[in-house]
Write an enzyme that holds these catalytic residues in place. Structure first.
Site, short mmCIF file in Angstrom:
data_model
loop_
_atom_site.label_atom_id
_atom_site.label_comp_id
_atom_site.label_asym_id
_atom_site.label_seq_id
_atom_site.Cartn_x
_atom_site.Cartn_y
_atom_site.Cartn_z
N GLY A 294 -6.82 -5.99 4.11
CA GLY A 294 -6.51 -4.57 3.95
C GLY A 294 -7.41 -3.91 2.90
O GLY A 294 -8.29 -4.54 2.31
N MET A 295 -7.17 -2.63 2.68
CA MET A 295 -8.02 -1.84 1.78
C MET A 295 -7.99 -2.41 0.35
O MET A 295 -9.04 -2.65 -0.26
CB MET A 295 -7.54 -0.38 1.79
N ASP B 136 1.88 -14.55 8.61
CA ASP B 136 2.67 -13.35 8.95
C ASP B 136 3.89 -13.35 8.03
O ASP B 136 4.75 -14.23 8.14
CB ASP B 136 3.07 -13.43 10.43
N THR C 86 4.97 1.32 -4.83
CA THR C 86 4.46 2.67 -4.65
C THR C 86 5.22 3.71 -5.47
O THR C 86 6.41 3.52 -5.78
CB THR C 86 4.56 3.04 -3.15
N TYR D 191 9.32 4.84 4.36
CA TYR D 191 8.34 3.94 3.75
C TYR D 191 8.75 3.61 2.31
O TYR D 191 8.77 2.44 1.91
CB TYR D 191 6.95 4.59 3.79
N LYS E 76 9.76 -0.04 0.73
CA LYS E 76 9.05 -0.65 -0.41
C LYS E 76 10.04 -0.96 -1.54
O LYS E 76 9.90 -1.96 -2.23
CB LYS E 76 7.94 0.28 -0.90
N TRP F 2 -1.41 6.90 -4.41
CA TRP F 2 -2.52 7.63 -3.78
C TRP F 2 -3.80 6.78 -3.74
O TRP F 2 -4.86 7.17 -4.23
CB TRP F 2 -2.79 8.93 -4.55
N1 LIG Z 1 -2.54 3.27 0.57
C1 LIG Z 1 -1.88 3.89 -0.40
O1 LIG Z 1 -2.09 5.09 -0.67
C2 LIG Z 1 -0.86 3.12 -1.23
C3 LIG Z 1 -0.23 3.78 -2.28
C4 LIG Z 1 0.66 3.06 -3.07
C5 LIG Z 1 0.95 1.73 -2.79
N2 LIG Z 1 0.34 1.13 -1.73
C6 LIG Z 1 0.65 -0.28 -1.48
O2 LIG Z 1 -0.52 -1.03 -1.78
C7 LIG Z 1 -0.58 -2.20 -0.96
C8 LIG Z 1 -1.94 -2.27 -0.27
O3 LIG Z 1 -2.09 -1.10 0.53
P1 LIG Z 1 -3.36 -0.87 1.43
O4 LIG Z 1 -3.59 0.59 1.48
O5 LIG Z 1 -4.46 -1.80 1.03
O6 LIG Z 1 -2.77 -1.33 2.85
P2 LIG Z 1 -3.53 -1.73 4.17
O7 LIG Z 1 -4.97 -1.37 4.12
O8 LIG Z 1 -2.70 -1.21 5.31
O9 LIG Z 1 -3.45 -3.33 4.14
C9 LIG Z 1 -2.28 -4.01 4.41
C10 LIG Z 1 -2.66 -5.31 5.07
O10 LIG Z 1 -1.46 -6.04 5.36
C11 LIG Z 1 -1.58 -6.53 6.69
N3 LIG Z 1 -0.27 -6.81 7.26
C12 LIG Z 1 0.56 -5.95 7.93
N4 LIG Z 1 1.65 -6.60 8.35
C13 LIG Z 1 1.53 -7.89 7.92
C14 LIG Z 1 2.33 -9.04 8.05
N5 LIG Z 1 3.49 -9.03 8.75
N6 LIG Z 1 1.90 -10.20 7.50
C15 LIG Z 1 0.72 -10.25 6.82
N7 LIG Z 1 -0.09 -9.19 6.68
C16 LIG Z 1 0.31 -8.02 7.23
C17 LIG Z 1 -2.30 -5.43 7.42
O11 LIG Z 1 -2.79 -5.88 8.67
P3 LIG Z 1 -2.90 -4.80 9.86
O12 LIG Z 1 -3.90 -3.78 9.42
O13 LIG Z 1 -3.36 -5.65 11.00
O14 LIG Z 1 -1.54 -4.20 10.04
C18 LIG Z 1 -3.40 -5.12 6.41
O15 LIG Z 1 -4.49 -5.99 6.52
C19 LIG Z 1 0.62 -2.09 -0.01
O16 LIG Z 1 1.69 -2.83 -0.55
C20 LIG Z 1 0.98 -0.62 -0.03
O17 LIG Z 1 2.34 -0.41 0.27
C21 LIG Z 1 -0.56 1.79 -0.94
#
Ligand SMILES: NC(=O)c1ccc[n+]([C@@H]2O[C@H](COP(=O)([O-])OP(=O)(O)OC[C@H]3O[C@@H](n4cnc5c(N)ncnc54)[C@H](OP(=O)(O)O)[C@@H]3O)[C@@H](O)[C@H]2O)c1
Length: 286
Positions: free
Chosen positions: A11-12, A37, A102, A126, A130, A151
Site C-alpha cells: 500500500g501507499m 490476509d 486515523t 470507516y 478503525k 490526510w
Molecule cells: N490514506 C489516508 O489518508 C489515511 C489517513 C489516516 C490513516 N490511514 C491509515 O493508514 C494505513 C495505511 O493507509 P494507506 O493509505 O497506505 O492504505 P492503502 O494504500 O489502501 O494500503 C492498504 C494495503 O492493505 C492491503 N489490504 C487490504 N485488505 C487486506 C487484507 N485483508 N489483508 C492484508 N492486506 C490487505 C491493501 O491491498 P489492496 O489494495 O489489494 O486492497 C493495500 O495494499 C491504514 O491503516 C489507513 O487506515 C490512512
C-alpha cells in the site's frame, strides 16, 4: 536479529515504510493480502511463525472512506476483526504490534487539537471500523502502539496531491472544502516515525501528523503555489456544499503530546513535507 514484519506492504504507506526500514539496514519482511490476509486468523499466526518478527507494523486496511458507508461489514472485517487477528498473532508469537489508525475516530466537534486521551466518537463507518481495530489491538496485547495519522499522501497511492494536480491539468474548475481543518501528512515522514516506534518500547496511542494545520482548500492552494501548476479556477466551498457518502470531521487536528513527552521530535511541518513530496515526484517548481 528478528525482522520487522510490515503487513499491507504493497500500500501507499507500506511501500514507503519498507524503503525506510531498508535505508536503516533493518531486516524487514513485507507481506500484503496475497501472503497474509489479515481477515484469516490462522494466516496471521502462520505468517508470524514463519518469520518470528520482533515487531509487526499493520498497514493493511480497507481505506475507501466513502465506499465503507455501503460496505460496513467488509470495512469492519478488515479494519476491526483483521486488526484483532494480527494483534492476537503478535501476542502468541511475542511480537510488538503497531496499528495505524486515523483522525476519523473523532467527531471533530472539539475546538482545539485532539490529544491522545480524548474520547473517540467516529462520524463515519470507516472511522468506526478503525476504532474497532484500535480496541481489538489494545485488547489483544499490552505491547502495542496505535499511531493515528491524518490526510496521508505519498507516491505509491491515490492521494489528494496528485489527484488535484491531474484535475487542474485537465482544466477542471476546482472547488475545495474550506471548513475542515487538519494536517496533511507525507507517508515518508510517517514511515520514519513508525520505524522509530517499532524499535522503541513505549506503548499506547500516539498522534502522528505532520506539524501545523490547514484546510483542504489551504492545502490545495499550497500545492499549486509550490508546483507552479495554475488551475483554471480554484474556489472554496463548505463541507455542506460538498456531497459525499461519508461525513468527515470539521476538526481533524491531532496534537502529538505523547511523542513530545517521550522526547521524540515532532514530525516536520506539513508545508516542508509537501515541498519534499513534490520534489520526489518531479512536480516542484523550485
Ligand atoms: N490514506 C489516508 O489518508 C489515511 C489517513 C489516516 C490513516 N490511514 C491509515 O493508514 C494505513 C495505511 O493507509 P494507506 O493509505 O497506505 O492504505 P492503502 O494504500 O489502501 O494500503 C492498504 C494495503 O492493505 C492491503 N489490504 C487490504 N485488505 C487486506 C487484507 N485483508 N489483508 C492484508 N492486506 C490487505 C491493501 O491491498 P489492496 O489494495 O489489494 O486492497 C493495500 O495494499 C491504514 O491503516 C489507513 O487506515 C490512512
Amino acid at each position: 536479529m528478528r525482522p520487522i514484519l510490515v503487513i499491507g506492504a504493497a500500500g501507499m504507506l507500506g511501500r514507503d515504510l519498507m524503503d525506510e526500514l531498508a535505508s536503516r539496514k533493518l531486516i524487514s519482511i513485507g507481506m500484503d493480502v496475497g501472503e497474509c490476509d489479515i481477515t484469516n486468523a490462522r494466516a496471521c499466526v502462520e505468517a508470524m511463525k514463519s518469520c518470528r518478527p520482533s515487531s509487526v507494523i499493520n498497514c493493511a486496511a480497507y481505506t475507501d472512506v466513502n465506499r465503507a458507508e455501503s460496505e460496513r461489514e467488509k470495512a469492519f472485517e478488515v479494519n476491526g476483526a483483521g486488526a484483532g487477528n494480527v494483534a492476537r498473532a503478535c501476542a502468541e508469537t511475542g511480537a510488538r504490534c503497531l496499528y495505524i489508525s486515523t483522525d476519523y475516530v473523532f467527531d471533530g466537534h472539539k475546538d482545539a487539537p485532539y490529544v491522545e486521551s480524548d474520547a473517540a466518537n467516529p462520524m463515519n463507518v470507516y472511522g468506526a471500523s478503525k476504532l474497532e481495530g484500535e480496541r481489538q489491538t489494545a485488547g489483544a496485547t499490552p505491547n502495542h502502539v496505535i499511531a493515528r495519522a491524518s490526510w496521508l499522501y505519498g507516491r505509491h497511492g491515490k492521494n489528494f496531491v496528485t489527484t488535484i494536480l491531474a484535475a487542474a491539468r485537465r482544466g477542471v474548475l476546482l472547488r475545495v472544502v474550506d471548513d475542515q481543518r487538519g494536517a496533511p501528512t507525507w507517508t515518508r515522514d510517517l514511515a520514519r516515525l513508525l520505524a522509530d516506534l517499532a524499535c522503541h518500547d513505549a506503548t499506547g496511542i500516539f498522534h502522528a501528523p505532520n506539524s501545523g494545520e490547514c484546510t483542504w482548500f489551504g492545502f490545495a492552494r499550497e500545492i499549486f503555489e509550490l508546483s507552479g501548476v495554475q488551475p483554471v479556477s480554484l474556489a472554496s466551498q463548505s463541507a455542506a456544499e460538498y456531497v459525499s457518502p461519508a461525513a468527515r470531521p470539521a476538526n481533524s487536528r491531532l496534537a502529538d503530546t505523547r511523542l513530545a513527552a517521550l522526547g521524540i521530535a515532532p514530525m516536520p511541518d506539513w508545508e516542508n513535507a509537501l515541498t519534499g513530496f513534490l520534489r520526489e515526484i518531479g512536480e516542484s517548481r523550485a
